[in-house]
Design an enzyme around this catalytic site. Sequence first.
Site, PDB file in Angstrom:
ATOM      1  N   HIS A 185      54.503  25.454  16.397  1.00  0.00           N
ATOM      2  CA  HIS A 185      54.401  25.065  14.993  1.00  0.00           C
ATOM      3  C   HIS A 185      53.200  25.760  14.361  1.00  0.00           C
ATOM      4  CE1 HIS A 185      52.617  22.307  11.880  1.00  0.00           C
ATOM      5  NE2 HIS A 185      53.829  22.485  11.386  1.00  0.00           N
ATOM      6  N   SER A 186      53.365  26.260  13.130  1.00  0.00           N
ATOM      7  CA  SER A 186      52.282  26.864  12.368  1.00  0.00           C
ATOM      8  C   SER A 186      51.727  28.085  13.119  1.00  0.00           C
ATOM      9  CB  SER A 186      51.206  25.817  12.083  1.00  0.00           C
ATOM     10  OG  SER A 186      50.276  26.269  11.133  1.00  0.00           O
ATOM     11  N   LEU A 187      50.433  28.116  13.399  1.00  0.00           N
ATOM     12  CA  LEU A 187      49.864  29.208  14.187  1.00  0.00           C
ATOM     13  C   LEU A 187      50.579  29.338  15.528  1.00  0.00           C
ATOM     14  CD1 LEU A 187      47.693  31.336  14.962  1.00  0.00           C
ATOM     15  CD2 LEU A 187      46.202  29.420  15.601  1.00  0.00           C
ATOM     16  N   HIS A 285      53.164  20.426   5.364  1.00  0.00           N
ATOM     17  CA  HIS A 285      53.126  21.382   6.466  1.00  0.00           C
ATOM     18  C   HIS A 285      53.214  20.700   7.823  1.00  0.00           C
ATOM     19  CE1 HIS A 285      52.357  25.175   8.426  1.00  0.00           C
ATOM     20  NE2 HIS A 285      51.252  24.728   8.995  1.00  0.00           N
TER      21      HIS A 285
END
Length: 318
Positions: A185-187, A285
Amino acid sequence: MYKDECETLDWEEGEVIGPDIESRETLLELAKMTNNAYEERDNPAWYSLGDDWKNETMPFGWEPDADGFRGHIFVSEDNSTVVISIKGGDPGYWGGGGGPTAAKDKLNSNLLFSCCCARVDWTWTTVCDCYSGYGKCDQTCLEGSLLEQSLYYSIGTTPYRSLIQNLYNNVTYLYPNTNIWVTGHSLGGALAALLGLTFGAPAVSFESPGERLPAQRLHLPSPPSTQHVTHLYHTADPFPMGECNGILSPCALAGFAFETRCHTGKTILYDTVSKLGWGSSVRKHSIGVVIDLLGRDWEEDLPVPKAEPEDDCTVTGK
């Protein structure tokens, strides 16, 4: 081969069993694994998975003195599938604090997702020395900085080279005849996609900032097809949409320079702005938002939106 040198690679096509990205249940299971990458096994926020997965995981990066790259490895009950789930950036940073990985998470995010060393304006302290003035950036310097300074995804000859590549190699050694997938997830999602590009492993990324630009700067292998890499995000999330930038953006105010937008592979895009009336917000997010979306069919005859390549997205650094 180094920096601006190029080499033509001969690709051999092969069939690899990957996750069913048209299955809401499969994507929901992977999303829960990405949530668990942020947690230790006994945390109340940990999601229990179905009977197809072993209760015990193989954690990495959770040693008492560890302060960076971490996550969990999940193994199916029949040992046919292994999923490497990579943690994203420390969410505590947005509250003004952050855990032990926050500083390195931020450094890697600014190295990977900014146009030039996270130089938003003259007041910023940059993460590399490649800005050459008057809106110009030394490309050779920038590529070298990614190779030498990126603690999580360096492919240069540095002590940090083994963080991701050796993890993957160790898993393939332990499970030589097993389907190996990567997610995050994300980075962590961007790192999963980069890992998928490097080794040809099926990758599913949730809410990742655009990773096509750092993939090009890292000179990762570019096979004829990148359909084994899938991104999933929604239109109210400014990070993957490339909308959390500019000196007064929430990201910049928190010290982040998210300036990329384009993704590799295919994208499953939930248009939550038009369909659900959501407004763009950094609060959207969270991986929990995606888990909630995947908890229901998107449309009556469409469990999840169709995965499509981002053909209309041009990498310019912005």
